[in-house]
Design an enzyme around this catalytic site. Structure first.
Site, mmCIF file in Angstrom:
data_model
loop_
_atom_site.group_PDB
_atom_site.id
_atom_site.type_symbol
_atom_site.label_atom_id
_atom_site.label_comp_id
_atom_site.label_asym_id
_atom_site.label_seq_id
_atom_site.Cartn_x
_atom_site.Cartn_y
_atom_site.Cartn_z
ATOM 1 N N GLU A 1 -3.396 7.350 -4.266
ATOM 2 C CA GLU A 1 -3.354 6.024 -3.425
ATOM 3 C C GLU A 1 -3.500 5.100 -3.944
ATOM 4 O O GLU A 1 -3.728 5.513 -5.170
ATOM 5 C CB GLU A 1 -4.728 6.009 -2.152
ATOM 6 C CG GLU A 1 -4.380 4.834 -1.480
ATOM 7 C CD GLU A 1 -5.816 5.297 -0.782
ATOM 8 O OE1 GLU A 1 -6.008 5.426 0.496
ATOM 9 O OE2 GLU A 1 -7.124 4.916 -1.632
ATOM 10 N N TYR B 1 0.932 -1.199 -0.008
ATOM 11 C CA TYR B 1 -0.427 0.011 0.077
ATOM 12 C C TYR B 1 1.242 1.348 0.370
ATOM 13 O O TYR B 1 2.117 1.153 0.414
ATOM 14 C CB TYR B 1 -1.112 -0.047 1.587
ATOM 15 C CG TYR B 1 -1.397 1.570 1.278
ATOM 16 C CD1 TYR B 1 -2.990 1.402 0.769
ATOM 17 C CD2 TYR B 1 -1.066 2.459 2.518
ATOM 18 C CE1 TYR B 1 -3.074 2.433 1.160
ATOM 19 C CE2 TYR B 1 -1.987 3.669 2.195
ATOM 20 C CZ TYR B 1 -3.280 3.794 1.718
ATOM 21 O OH TYR B 1 -3.110 5.114 1.968
#
Length: 396
Positions: A206, A118
């Site tokens: 993101e 992530y």
């Protein structure tokens, strides 16, 4: 301003970020053509069909499917396009899917195992610095990871006056447990991602997941990009990426009339001039026992036309039980605003909810008299406390 995954990946690619290649399609036939073209370009024989909506968790709602043949591409794209996709981020009402991304399968076998990470870039408003947040637990709900295993969340703060330093990119790759070619690839990926974030005036990048492929390449498999609307005048090509089908139709209509409107879940509509006064007005409503149904800033020129349009937009919300108009007459005279309210009320006709008008500033007394003598179902106030008491009376 949010953009779709395929648009976010286009932006990333401009700045040298390696991405999962794909083509967008709006029909099943277009999806088949995209799959064939993608196969010619990348050699992929499997494809991922991904719903394009402004919400995460698409896979959980059935909006991401693997297709192992052209026939499956047609079938799965046909099933997804037009569906009402419900995810944890859309709420129970879901969102209609108008297009899909046909992407290459990047989880191919090779000499090494694949890994998912992530990574996001955003502003730390407390320190005034940019921050890269990253974790070895990619592909999962990052909120759950942060809650249950916070030690797996890493943060790297960057001074925007200095920029990302090479040692910081290496530190990120090291904390992700990479070595060899994957380590070098990750440092390049981080540098390119941060450059994209800075140069596009974004508020959020993101990537979940960032994939280490079986041959040690680092690529963005997903992309959530939020562009700062205040910087769009510098990026007209990005502004053209706006998809109004993904936005609240009432907010779109308000923007067309230069009204700053955000729909909320309450029962008291707000019409205010000035963002700070709007925030204070919402606090007053809550203190009085109500819940604000919207944020609506009519700006400094609260004339009859703008007031009428603001009323019409607020009344589109069936949950609104009352409307509080809170105007400070600094740039504009209160009596002119009051006359605008009276004219707007009469033009609209029968307004089914009570209206509380609090005008303060230049000619506030004349404004109150205009409201009181109008004969309309409008309650006037001068003090904030008085307006709050009236809100409490009408909403119970």
């Amino acid at each position: 301003m949010n953009v779709h995954e395929y648009q976010g990946k286009e932006i990333l690619k401009r700045y040298g970020v390696a991405i999962q290649e794909g083509l967008v399609a709006e029909t099943a036939d277009q999806a088949v053509d995209a799959a064939k073209k993608l196969s010619e370009q990348t050699g992929t024989q499997w494809w991922v069909v991904k719903a394009q909506i402004h919400a995460g968790g698409r896979g959980k709602g059935g909006g991401v499917k693997l297709a192992k043949s052209i026939d499956e591409v047609r079938e799965k794209a046909g099933n997804i396009i037009g569906m009402n996709l419900v995810t944890p981020q859309t709420g129970p009402q879901g969102k209609k899917v108008h297009k899909v991304l046909i992407a290459q399968d990047v989880y191919y076998p090779g000499p090494n195992p694949t890994s998912e990470f992530y990574m996001s870039v955003l502003l730390n408003r407390t320190t005034g610095r940019n921050i890269i947040m990253y974790s070895t637990e990619g592909g999962m709900d990052i909120e759950e990871v942060a809650e249950k295993t916070p030690e797996r969340i890493f943060k790297e703060e960057i001074d925007p006056a200095v920029g990302l330093q090479a040692f910081q990119a290496r530190k990120i790759a090291f904390n992700l447990g990479l070595s060899g070619n994957a380590f070098k690839e990750m440092t390049r990926f981080v540098a390119a991602l941060y450059k994209a974030y800075e140069h596009t005036d974004s508020s959020l990048f993101e990537i979940n997941p960032v994939l280490k492929t079986s041959d040690d390449r680092i690529i963005a498999v997903d992309a959530k990009v939020n562009l700062d609307e205040n910087g769009l005048f510098r990026h007209p090509d990005f502004e053209a990426m706006r998809d109004v089908l993904e936005e609240d139709p009432t907010e779109v209509e308000a923007a067309e009339h230069n009204l700053n409107y955000v729909k909320l879940d309450g029962n008291v509509g707000c019409m205010v001039n000035g963002a700070g006064l709007a925030m204070a007005t919402m606090d007053i409503i809550k203190l009085a026992g109500g819940e604000p149904a919207n944020f609506l800033d009519v700006g400094g020129t609260a004339n009859a036309a703008r007031v009428e349009q603001a009323f019409r937009i607020i009344l589109k919300d069936p949950n609104v039980k009352a409307i509080l108009v809170n105007i400070f007459g600094g740039i504009v005279r209160c009596d002119r605003v009051a006359q605008g309210i009276v004219d707007a009320y009469r033009n609209i006709g029968n307004i089914p909810v009570p209206i509380i008008v609090r005008l303060q500033g230049t000619n506030a007394d004349e404004a109150k008299r205009l409201i009181d003598e109008s004969g309309l179902k409008v309650y006037s106030a001068i003090e904030l406390k008085e307006a709050a008491d009236l809100v409490q009376q009408v909403v119970g």
